[in-house]
Design a protein around this motif. Structure first.
Motif, PDB file in Angstrom:
ATOM      1  N   GLY A  56     -34.308  13.357  18.246  1.00 21.15           N
ATOM      2  CA  GLY A  56     -35.451  13.724  17.409  1.00 21.15           C
ATOM      3  C   GLY A  56     -35.685  15.225  17.400  1.00 21.15           C
ATOM      4  O   GLY A  56     -36.011  15.817  16.363  1.00 21.15           O
ATOM      5  N   THR A  57     -35.508  15.861  18.574  1.00 16.13           N
ATOM      6  CA  THR A  57     -35.660  17.325  18.648  1.00 16.13           C
ATOM      7  C   THR A  57     -34.622  18.021  17.785  1.00 16.13           C
ATOM      8  O   THR A  57     -34.931  18.959  17.038  1.00 16.13           O
ATOM      9  CB  THR A  57     -35.543  17.788  20.104  1.00 16.13           C
ATOM     10  N   ARG A  59     -33.060  16.772  15.222  1.00 10.03           N
ATOM     11  CA  ARG A  59     -33.379  16.528  13.799  1.00 10.03           C
ATOM     12  C   ARG A  59     -34.480  17.471  13.315  1.00 10.03           C
ATOM     13  O   ARG A  59     -34.407  18.032  12.212  1.00 10.03           O
ATOM     14  CB  ARG A  59     -33.801  15.078  13.615  1.00 10.03           C
ATOM     15  N   THR A  60     -35.489  17.659  14.152  1.00 11.20           N
ATOM     16  CA  THR A  60     -36.563  18.587  13.773  1.00 11.20           C
ATOM     17  C   THR A  60     -36.034  20.002  13.607  1.00 11.20           C
ATOM     18  O   THR A  60     -36.360  20.711  12.633  1.00 11.20           O
ATOM     19  CB  THR A  60     -37.670  18.563  14.842  1.00 11.20           C
ATOM     20  N   LYS A  61     -35.167  20.430  14.573  1.00 12.75           N
ATOM     21  CA  LYS A  61     -34.585  21.771  14.458  1.00 12.75           C
ATOM     22  C   LYS A  61     -33.699  21.885  13.223  1.00 12.75           C
ATOM     23  O   LYS A  61     -33.700  22.919  12.535  1.00 12.75           O
ATOM     24  CB  LYS A  61     -33.777  22.075  15.713  1.00 12.75           C
ATOM     25  N   GLU A  63     -34.048  20.217  10.404  1.00 11.18           N
ATOM     26  CA  GLU A  63     -34.923  20.318   9.231  1.00 11.18           C
ATOM     27  C   GLU A  63     -35.506  21.723   9.107  1.00 11.18           C
ATOM     28  O   GLU A  63     -35.579  22.290   8.013  1.00 11.18           O
ATOM     29  CB  GLU A  63     -36.042  19.274   9.349  1.00 11.18           C
ATOM     30  N   ASP A  64     -35.913  22.290  10.257  1.00 14.29           N
ATOM     31  CA  ASP A  64     -36.428  23.656  10.221  1.00 14.29           C
ATOM     32  C   ASP A  64     -35.363  24.643   9.756  1.00 14.29           C
ATOM     33  O   ASP A  64     -35.639  25.553   8.952  1.00 14.29           O
ATOM     34  CB  ASP A  64     -36.940  24.070  11.607  1.00 14.29           C
ATOM     35  N   LYS A  67     -34.934  24.299   6.056  1.00 11.76           N
ATOM     36  CA  LYS A  67     -36.018  24.970   5.337  1.00 11.76           C
ATOM     37  C   LYS A  67     -35.818  26.485   5.342  1.00 11.76           C
ATOM     38  O   LYS A  67     -35.967  27.149   4.322  1.00 11.76           O
ATOM     39  CB  LYS A  67     -37.363  24.612   5.982  1.00 11.76           C
TER      40      LYS A  67
END
Length: 629
Positions: A56-57, A59-61, A63-64, A67
């Motif tokens: 999950g971490t 995936r968040t990174k 996505e960031d 962006k």
């Protein structure tokens, strides 16, 4: 019954024994029993949870990062677009600087030529005066000798006549002296040169015939107003005649002055816009042919030594710049081909009269263009005053929606739309007049662009000066009128309308602000960057403070936005005290020789049919020969 019971028991016993025997003989069956290790299960479960957390971490990174990558790509695109815009602006500025340098060079060279020509004219006048004085003295000497010969017989008088100095009148007097001396019984003087009299008579006959040809050409220019295959016939015939007579290479000729005089008198006596459009088409076509045919000669003026060389260099640079800016247009081989790719070896070196003729022709193209443009401006200006403010019957609140008010509002809108339609009729009439006279599309585009810029200035300034015009209903009225002009531009196509619609940016954005709903929710950045990017802060502040909603009673801009704009306007007035929120009308003439050279007209002057006046004259048979070829 007892026997049957025993038999049944025996059968049961046998079956049990058989079953036991079968069980004993059957192979053994192995059953696996699962053994659960709870400690390992808990360990694996905890590790799985840790992996899911790390996933999950990640995936968040990711996505960031995506962006940020998208933002960086967006910024990169904006920077590349800005770089392209800067490059295009730099190229435009460089082209503008090159054009300005060329125009400056042209003006310097032309002014130098004019100054040298005036000096030469004064020097020629002095030389002519001296020649006249010497001739008068020689005539007086010859008359005195004639009187002496008549009164006192004397030996033969020997005289030698210089045919380059003594004019026909002097030759006549000297011939009389010879005849008188011969009558007195004196020997005939063999040293007197008589043949120049025949040469002078021959030159006089050539001059008379040339003058007669000039008269016929001028008459044809004034009377023949035909179009041959979408080309003004007079322009092509004048061009071919001047080319055939080598008038562009002549040091002295009056044909150019006569052509300009004919054009001037025709333009001044023009009674309709159709006549002006004809002369605009004729002069621009002739100027196009000259621009792509003539090149300045270093001997355009008889300037001694260094001055003459400098003038020639200026003229050569002027022509080279003109040719490079006009994409190398020219004629291929004299007047026998279509105007197309330049051939510098076939271009004609123009003498001073031809250069001066091109300057005068350029001035008349500008004059006729300005006259037609200003006439259309005056015609539209009278109607434009009725299009600035909506009729009072149309400014009715929505709450007063009675049938009577709705009917009167519809009638007022119908009456007000008539004024905008009248403007469209004026534009259509001008377009039709120019098209019927085959005015080049470039000139038509510039005409309408300047007229639309004039309408933009008049409407926008009236909006800023009159508070009653800054209402919501008046914005709707102006928006409907602007839609009429937008439809005209789309129907006319870009070939003739050009950038006319873009010239209305100020009034279009001001009207967009007037009809905007929920103005109080808009920020200053949204107004200046999205809604009114062309308008200045002082102009937006002026419209925002004078706006009033006469239809819905809604609020205008917020007090915060008004306060910020007031501060910015005050600061601007301090830094630029002479600035004004009003627009200025541009009345300049946006046509240059570069624009004329870039017309790319499909003109072949050799196949133009001459008028009957020239076909019947044997001196103009070269026009028929070219047409046949």
């Amino acid at each position: 019954m007892q026997e049957k019971l025993e038999q049944a028991h025996a059968a049961i016993i046998n079956e049990k024994e058989a079953a036991k025997l079968a069980i004993e003989q059957a192979p053994p069956k192995i059953v696996e029993v699962p053994v659960v290790d709870n400690a390992k299960v808990e360990l694996l479960t905890s590790q799985n949870e840790e992996l899911e957390t790390e996933l999950g971490t990640f995936r968040t990174k990711a996505e960031d990062l995506e962006k940020k990558l998208f933002e960086i790509q967006k910024q990169s695109d904006e920077l590349s677009r800005e770089a392209q815009e800067r490059d295009s602006k730099i190229n435009e500025l460089q082209e503008m600087i090159a054009r300005l340098e060329t125009n400056l060079s042209n003006m310097e060279s032309e002014n130098h030529v004019l100054r040298q020509q005036s000096l030469l004219a004064s020097a020629d006048d002095d030389n002519k005066t001296k020649q006249i004085e010497s001739l008068e003295s020689k005539i007086a000497i010859l008359e005195s000798e004639n009187q002496v010969l008549c009164s006192n017989p004397a030996p033969a008088v020997q005289a030698v006549v210089n045919p380059e100095v003594i004019q026909p009148s002097v030759m006549k007097n000297s011939h009389q002296v010879l005849e008188n001396g011969h009558q007195l019984g004196e020997p005939k003087m063999e040293e007197v040169v008589v043949p120049p009299i025949k040469n002078l008579s021959k030159q006089q006959s050539l001059t008379d015939r040339q003058q007669e040809n000039h008269d016929i050409l001028i008459k044809s220019l004034a009377e023949d107003r035909r179009y041959d295959n979408r080309r003004p016939a007079a322009a092509c015939i004048v061009y071919k005649s001047l080319l055939h007579w080598h008038s562009f290479e002549a040091e002295k000729t009056n044909i150019f002055d006569r052509i300009i005089h004919t054009i001037r008198s025709s333009v001044e006596n023009a009674e309709s816009s159709g006549e002006l459009a004809y002369w605009l088409s004729t002069t621009s076509t002739l100027l196009y042919l000259l621009q792509n045919t003539l090149k300045a000669s270093s001997s355009s003026t008889k300037v001694p030594n260094r001055s003459r060389t400098a003038t020639g260099n200026l003229f050569n640079r002027m022509v080279q710049n003109a040719r490079s800016s006009s994409s190398g247009l020219g004629i291929s081989n004299g007047y026998s081909g279509m105007v197309g790719r330049a051939d510098t070896t076939s271009m004609i070196e123009a003498k001073y009269p031809a250069v001066r003729f091109k300057q005068q022709l350029t001035a008349y193209v500008e004059k006729i263009y300005g006259t037609m443009r200003d006439s259309l401006k005056r015609e539209i200006s009278a109607i434009l005053t009725l299009c600035i403010q909506a009729p009072r019957a149309g400014r009715v609140r929505a709450s007063r929606g009675s049938l009577k008010s709705i009917h009167s509002s519809a009638l007022s809108r119908q009456a007000s739309s008539v004024h905008w339609q009248n403007i469209v009729k004026c534009l259509n009439h001008t377009l039709e007049t120019m098209n019927n006279n085959y005015v080049p599309p470039m000139i038509i585009r510039k005409t309408f662009s300047q007229v639309f810029a004039f309408m933009n200035v008049q409407l926008f300034n009236s909006l800023l000066l009159r508070r009653e015009c800054c209402s919501f209903s008046n914005g709707e009225f102006l928006k409907a009128g602007l839609q009429e002009l937008e439809q005209w531009c789309s129907r006319t196509t870009e070939e003739y309308a050009g950038t006319s619609w873009d010239e209305l940016q100020h009034i279009r954005q001001a009207v967009g602000f007037l009809v905007l709903h929920q103005k109080s929710h808009k920020t200053l950045e949204e107004i200046t960057d999205e809604l009114c990017p062309v308008l200045s802060i002082s102009q937006i502040y002026r419209i925002g403070t004078m706006f009033w909603d006469d239809k819905y009673g809604a609020q205008g801009l917020s007090q915060e936005v008004i306060g910020n704009m007031r501060t910015m306007t005050t600061d601007d007035s301090i830094t630029t005290p002479n600035s004004s929120f009003l627009l200025d009308d541009d009345s300049s003439i946006p046509i240059s020789l570069d624009d004329i050279a870039r017309l790319m007209l499909d003109i072949n002057p050799t196949d133009v049919e001459p008028p009957p006046l020239l076909r019947q004259n044997s001196q103009f048979h070269f026009l028929l020969q070219q047409h046949t070829d």
